[in-house]
Design an enzyme around this catalytic site. Structure first.
Site, PDB file in Angstrom:
ATOM      1  N   HIS A 193       1.935  13.473 -39.862  1.00 59.52           N
ATOM      2  CA  HIS A 193       2.885  14.529 -40.247  1.00 59.52           C
ATOM      3  C   HIS A 193       3.534  14.275 -41.602  1.00 59.52           C
ATOM      4  CE1 HIS A 193       6.001  11.841 -38.367  1.00 59.52           C
ATOM      5  NE2 HIS A 193       6.775  12.387 -39.279  1.00 59.52           N
ATOM      6  N   ASP A 236      -0.905  11.226 -34.352  1.00 59.21           N
ATOM      7  CA  ASP A 236      -0.042  11.212 -35.533  1.00 59.21           C
ATOM      8  C   ASP A 236      -0.285   9.960 -36.376  1.00 59.21           C
ATOM      9  OD1 ASP A 236       1.858  12.011 -37.328  1.00 59.21           O
ATOM     10  OD2 ASP A 236       3.588  11.671 -36.018  1.00 59.21           O
ATOM     11  N   GLN A 264      15.261   9.512 -39.545  1.00 60.91           N
ATOM     12  CA  GLN A 264      14.609  10.282 -40.596  1.00 60.91           C
ATOM     13  C   GLN A 264      14.369   9.406 -41.827  1.00 60.91           C
ATOM     14  OE1 GLN A 264      16.299  12.078 -38.186  1.00 60.91           O
ATOM     15  NE2 GLN A 264      14.211  12.779 -37.886  1.00 60.91           N
ATOM     16  N   GLY A 265      13.134   9.462 -42.336  1.00 57.83           N
ATOM     17  CA  GLY A 265      12.730   8.631 -43.455  1.00 57.83           C
ATOM     18  C   GLY A 265      11.938   7.404 -43.037  1.00 57.83           C
ATOM     19  N   ASP A 266      11.899   7.134 -41.731  1.00 60.99           N
ATOM     20  CA  ASP A 266      11.131   5.992 -41.225  1.00 60.99           C
ATOM     21  C   ASP A 266       9.744   6.387 -40.742  1.00 60.99           C
ATOM     22  OD1 ASP A 266      13.085   3.991 -41.621  1.00 60.99           O
ATOM     23  OD2 ASP A 266      14.127   4.590 -39.796  1.00 60.99           O
ATOM     24  N   SER A 267       9.453   7.697 -40.679  1.00 56.42           N
ATOM     25  CA  SER A 267       8.145   8.170 -40.214  1.00 56.42           C
ATOM     26  C   SER A 267       7.003   7.432 -40.888  1.00 56.42           C
ATOM     27  CB  SER A 267       7.983   9.662 -40.514  1.00 56.42           C
ATOM     28  OG  SER A 267       8.601  10.451 -39.535  1.00 56.42           O
TER      29      SER A 267
END
Length: 266
Positions: A78, A123, A210-213
């Site tokens: 993603h 993913d 958020q930002g660690d994906s």
């Protein structure tokens, strides 16, 4: 498809990144996240030491990743838009402080998104770099034997839900949450054969955000070597009680990842 109003991917759009002292380079490979986000590391984490996790990579679209080979980064599907030639992504590696003059920065040349990815499960993605980097790599689990116990998470994402991106790499430890419990928490949205959950179910307080994906969830194998067992994928908010983090189950896709990397020639 999940209800993205509740279950949010943990990537940060370039335009939302705000970090005093530096800015991440924007690129055309935006996160394929159709829903709202809390905003632009690791909740409940502490600073990682320089060289502690030398295979950690920060990607310019606002995601994390790990060096699968010296020229290929393993991240989340993603975080990218499809497969093909792509020179817009900058990978930053070799440092815990993204402001460091010692940071290694390399552009991408190709992206390979997991075949069949449609927003649910699968993913994972690979990013080939323009040249190899002289850093250690992180091996991936090719057996479910390590899908249990305590895991380490690390990233430069938000340290609190709705918070800003971090300058320094943060790390934390989270325990395994079994599929049935995780499935119950998310009302059936989990894809058990393709996803693995971890977190403090009762208390919350420690999680990716958020930002660690795309960053790795890892643990030591029987020989004492760090092994990637999960890829940061999604969750409801960050570190909320009752909602563990959800990660791509790497062992499920190990052979696919190996074949995909071979096709990239890296």
């Amino acid at each position: 498809m999940r209800n993205y109003l509740k279950a949010l991917k943990r990537c940060t759009a370039v335009g939302a990144i705000a970090l005093a002292g530096f800015s991440l380079q924007p690129g055309s490979a935006q996160a394929a996240d159709p829903g709202p986000r809390p905003g632009p590391g690791v909740v409940g984490g502490t600073r990682a030491a320089q060289g502690e996790f030398p295979w950690m990579v920060r990607l310019s679209m606002g995601c994390g990743g790990a060096l699968y080979t010296r020229q290929i980064v393993l991240t989340a599907a993603h975080c990218v838009n499809g497969s093909g030639a792509n020179t817009s992504i900058t990978a930053t590696a070799g440092v815990v402080d993204l402001n460091s003059s010692q940071a290694v920065k390399v552009k991408s040349t190709q992206v390979l998104q997991a075949p069949g990815y449609n927003g649910t499960g699968k993913d994972w993605a690979l990013i080939k770099l323009a040249k190899p980097v002289d850093l250690p790599t992180l091996k991936i689990a090719d057996t479910p034997a390590y899908n249990q116990g305590d895991f380490t998470i690390a990233g430069w994402g938000a340290a609190s839900e709705g918070g800003g991106q971090q300058r320094y790499l943060l790390k934390a430890t989270v325990p395994f949450v079994d599929d049935a419990t995780c499935q119950g928490a998310y009302g059936g949205s989990l894809t058990p054969a393709e996803e693995i959950c971890a977190g403090y179910l009762d208390t919350g307080g420690v999680d990716t955000c958020q930002g660690d994906s795309g960053g790795p969830m890892f643990r030591k194998d029987d020989s004492g070597a760090w092994t990637e067992v999960g890829i940061v994928s999604w969750g409801q908010g960050c570190a909320r009680p009752g909602y563990p983090g959800v990660y791509t189950e790497v062992s499920t896709f190990a052979s696919d990842i190996k074949s995909a990397a071979a096709s990239l020639g890296g």
